[in-house]
Design an enzyme around this catalytic site. Structure first.
Site, short mmCIF file in Angstrom:
data_model
loop_
_atom_site.label_atom_id
_atom_site.label_comp_id
_atom_site.label_asym_id
_atom_site.label_seq_id
_atom_site.Cartn_x
_atom_site.Cartn_y
_atom_site.Cartn_z
N ARG A 1 13.46 -0.73 -8.66
CA ARG A 1 13.49 0.50 -7.88
C ARG A 1 13.77 0.14 -6.42
NH1 ARG A 1 8.77 3.81 -5.39
NH2 ARG A 1 10.06 5.41 -4.42
N TYR B 1 -2.43 4.20 -5.93
CA TYR B 1 -3.09 2.99 -5.43
C TYR B 1 -4.60 3.02 -5.51
CZ TYR B 1 1.42 1.59 -3.47
OH TYR B 1 2.73 1.21 -3.32
N TRP C 1 4.43 -2.43 -7.00
CA TRP C 1 4.78 -2.42 -5.57
C TRP C 1 4.10 -3.61 -4.95
CZ3 TRP C 1 8.19 0.19 -2.54
CH2 TRP C 1 8.15 -0.18 -1.18
N ASN D 1 3.23 7.63 -7.81
CA ASN D 1 2.80 6.45 -7.06
C ASN D 1 1.28 6.51 -6.93
OD1 ASN D 1 5.54 6.12 -6.67
ND2 ASN D 1 5.46 6.14 -4.43
N TRP E 1 5.50 -0.83 7.30
CA TRP E 1 5.48 0.30 8.21
C TRP E 1 4.68 0.00 9.49
CZ3 TRP E 1 9.51 2.68 6.61
CH2 TRP E 1 9.78 2.77 5.25
N HIS F 1 13.51 7.11 1.41
CA HIS F 1 12.23 6.44 1.60
C HIS F 1 12.02 6.32 3.11
CE1 HIS F 1 9.16 3.79 -0.66
NE2 HIS F 1 8.72 3.86 0.59
N GLU G 1 5.05 3.31 -8.36
CA GLU G 1 4.43 2.32 -7.47
C GLU G 1 2.98 2.14 -7.88
OE1 GLU G 1 4.61 2.95 -3.19
OE2 GLU G 1 6.71 3.56 -3.31
N GLU H 1 7.24 9.96 -1.77
CA GLU H 1 5.96 10.35 -1.18
C GLU H 1 6.06 11.32 -0.02
OE1 GLU H 1 3.44 7.05 -0.25
OE2 GLU H 1 3.41 6.34 -2.32
N GLN I 1 12.13 -1.39 4.45
CA GLN I 1 11.10 -2.41 4.34
C GLN I 1 11.65 -3.79 3.99
OE1 GLN I 1 8.45 0.41 1.85
NE2 GLN I 1 6.98 -0.87 2.94
C1 GBH Z 1 3.30 3.48 -0.43
O1 GBH Z 1 2.48 4.49 0.07
C2 GBH Z 1 4.69 3.53 0.16
O2 GBH Z 1 5.56 4.27 -0.66
C3 GBH Z 1 5.27 2.16 0.40
O3 GBH Z 1 6.42 2.26 1.19
C4 GBH Z 1 4.22 1.26 1.00
O4 GBH Z 1 4.73 0.00 1.32
C5 GBH Z 1 3.09 1.11 0.02
O5 GBH Z 1 2.58 2.34 -0.27
C6 GBH Z 1 1.93 0.27 0.49
O6 GBH Z 1 1.29 0.88 1.57
O7 GBH Z 1 -3.23 6.34 7.30
O8 GBH Z 1 -5.34 5.46 6.60
O9 GBH Z 1 -4.83 7.76 6.17
C7 GBH Z 1 1.16 4.38 -0.43
C8 GBH Z 1 0.33 5.59 -0.19
C9 GBH Z 1 -0.68 6.96 1.37
C10 GBH Z 1 -0.88 4.62 1.63
C11 GBH Z 1 -1.15 7.14 2.77
C12 GBH Z 1 -1.34 4.76 3.05
C13 GBH Z 1 -2.31 6.26 4.59
C14 GBH Z 1 -3.74 5.99 4.78
N1 GBH Z 1 -0.04 5.69 1.21
N2 GBH Z 1 -1.97 6.04 3.21
S1 GBH Z 1 -4.32 6.43 6.33
#
Ligand code: GBH
Length: 478
Positions: free
Chosen positions: A75, A302, A415, A300, A423, A119, A365, A165, A18
């Protein structure tokens, strides 16, 4: 809102593909993300990590930014194809050299390195040779790669994780097929793959690869701490019905428990076993090598969702951001999947604490993107009130988890340090606390959220001031 000062350390996080760029430099081999991002139609606007935010060349300046913010830990992940261009065999000295320089520069700045081995950037040759994680050959190769890193960096790096993850790279890469290696059952999206079978095979191999790497870690870096970064949303039952509560628990089992249970409790969760007859069995020896294969819990997190029981949404339940009454669970961020739900963070922390035996938790994260941020320009863009509020509210809930639920949080990573290659979304989504100006030489600018975090975690200025005042008074009296 007034937030108490956290009693844990803070850091910032990143990942090799990334941020690094320099994808053909100094002998780096290709990874499945190079292949995937170079395949037309796979990423937003065809974006790739070829240059990314050029961290490979700018790491010294970026470390200076971290230092200026008072960051205590950084990290980052190691790019496997930089170390072993073919995935196995010959070690690339220049790859080792880059991470040696990075680690030394961090230590010189008083910043503790936290290293993630994987990663998501599997060397392409291993994908070509035997299908990557689909083959159990990947277990030995990952352990070998891990060993090279432990031997090279274990003298200076105390905190490690094996995989970032597994849920994300397995389900998005082999279930939905929208991340590398882009395998799934839907032939309009993926040329190959089987979403109903491959994710379980990969899950099993990845867990065994984790255990194999940890075995070598304990022999080679006995003073160090190792874990695996597990991501989980909080699952809130949609109603108080037993069926919805069970569905919410099942969702946690499928997202988090499927990895954490074998590691902390010795086997896959029963709810997963019952619903997935294809899930391979562990031998007694494998179970023993997995159980206890972490020194801390790397979490991690969110966002959160409501979960309701639903015949059509097997195996887990129906997950949604919208309640039955039409109310959203929280504030919508820029990414569709991300809604700000601070209270969900506290519940998840308390859940991990209860279920997994009160482990030390390092939140590896946490963060968000800001609605419309990509359409804004510097300088207005750095006034990221939405992100600032996100951090403020999530940290306030983490503090409650510590003081009221007894959760043992040791560290917290935002994060991300920089906007970067998000991605499949390319550069159209921004998670940085530092803005990167993609149109203007990749210049970095602090966002308001970075300044907020720096101030929040800084040593108490009031304490210093009153200590100084007290000293003065004493002096006067004397
Ligand atoms: C992290 O994943 C990653 O570790 C990191 O690399 C990334 O930059 C960061 O989050 C921000 O996205 O495809 O609509 O079903 C976070 C957890 C779980 C977020 C799966 C996206 C997919 C949702 N991720 N999720 S979907």
């Amino acid at each position: 809102m007034k937030v108490q000062k956290p009693n844990f350390l803070w850091g910032v996080a990143s990942a090799a593909y990334q941020v690094e760029g320099a994808y053909k430099e100094d002998g780096r081999g290709m990874s499945i993300w190079d292949t995937f991002s170079h395949t037309p139609g796979k990423t937003a606007q065809g974006h790739t990590g070829d240059v990314a935010v050029d961290f490979y060349h700018r790491y010294e300046a970026d470390i200076a930014i971290m230092k200026s913010l008072g960051v205590k830990m950084f990290r980052f992940s190691i790019s496997w194809p930089r170390i072993l261009p073919q995935g196995t065999g010959r070690v690339n000295k220049l790859g080792l050299q880059f991470y040696n320089k990075l680690i030394d520069a961090l230590l010189a700045a008083g910043i503790e390195p936290h290293v993630t081995l994987y990663h998501w950037d599997l060397p392409q040759p291993l994908q070509d040779k035997y299908g990557g994680w689909l083959s159990d050959k990947s277990i030995k190769d990952f352990a070998m790669y891990a060993e090279v890193c432990f031997k090279a960096f274990g003298d200076r790096v105390s905190f490690w994780t094996t995989f970032n993850e597994p849920w994300s790279f397995i389900w998005i890469g082999y279930g939905m097929g929208t991340h590398a290696p882009g395998r799934c059952s839907d032939r309009t999206i993926c040329a190959e793959g089987d979403s109903s079978k491959e994710p379980w095979v990969v899950t099993h191999n990845v867990l065994l690869a984790h255990a194999a790497a940890v075995e070598r870690f304990r022999a080679l870096v006995p003073h160090g701490n190792v874990s695996i970064n597990l991501n989980s949303e909080w699952s809130e039952p949609m109603t108080s019905s037993v069926a919805d509560k069970e569905a919410a628990q099942r969702n946690l089992d499928f997202v988090l428990g499927i990895y954490a249970d074998p590691i902390y409790l010795g086997d896959y969760p029963a709810s997963v076993r019952h619903r997935i007859p294809d899930l391979p069995e562990f031998t007694a020896e494998q179970r023993a090598s997995l159980k206890g294969s972490t020194d801390y819990f790397a979490l991690n997190h969110y966002t959160s969702r409501f979960v309701s029981d639903d015949e059509d949404a097997i195996p887990t339940g129906l997950t949604t951001h919208i309640q039955h009454n039409g109310k959203a669970i929280g504030k919508q961020a820029d990414s569709e999947w991300l809604v700000s739900v601070p209270w969900g963070f506290r519940r998840l922390l308390a859940y991990v604490h209860r279920r997994y035996g009160a482990p030390e938790i390092w939140v590896t994260e946490n963060g968000c993107d800001v609605p419309g941020e990509d359409q804004m320009a510097f300088p207005a863009v750095v006034e990221d009130d939405f992100r600032l509020a996100f951090y403020q509210e999530y940290l306030a809930e983490a503090m409650k988890a510590v003081s009221e639920d007894g959760v043992n949080i040791r560290g917290y990573f935002a994060w991300s340090i920089l906007d970067n290659f998000e991605w499949a979304d390319g550069y159209t989504k921004r998670f940085g606390i530092v803005y990167v100006d993609y149109k203007n030489g990749l210049l970095r600018h602090l966002k308001a959220s970075a300044k907020f975090l720096a101030a929040l975690f800084a040593p108490e200025p009031a304490a210093t001031a009153s200590a100084a005042a007290a000293a003065m008074q004493t002096a006067t009296i004397e």
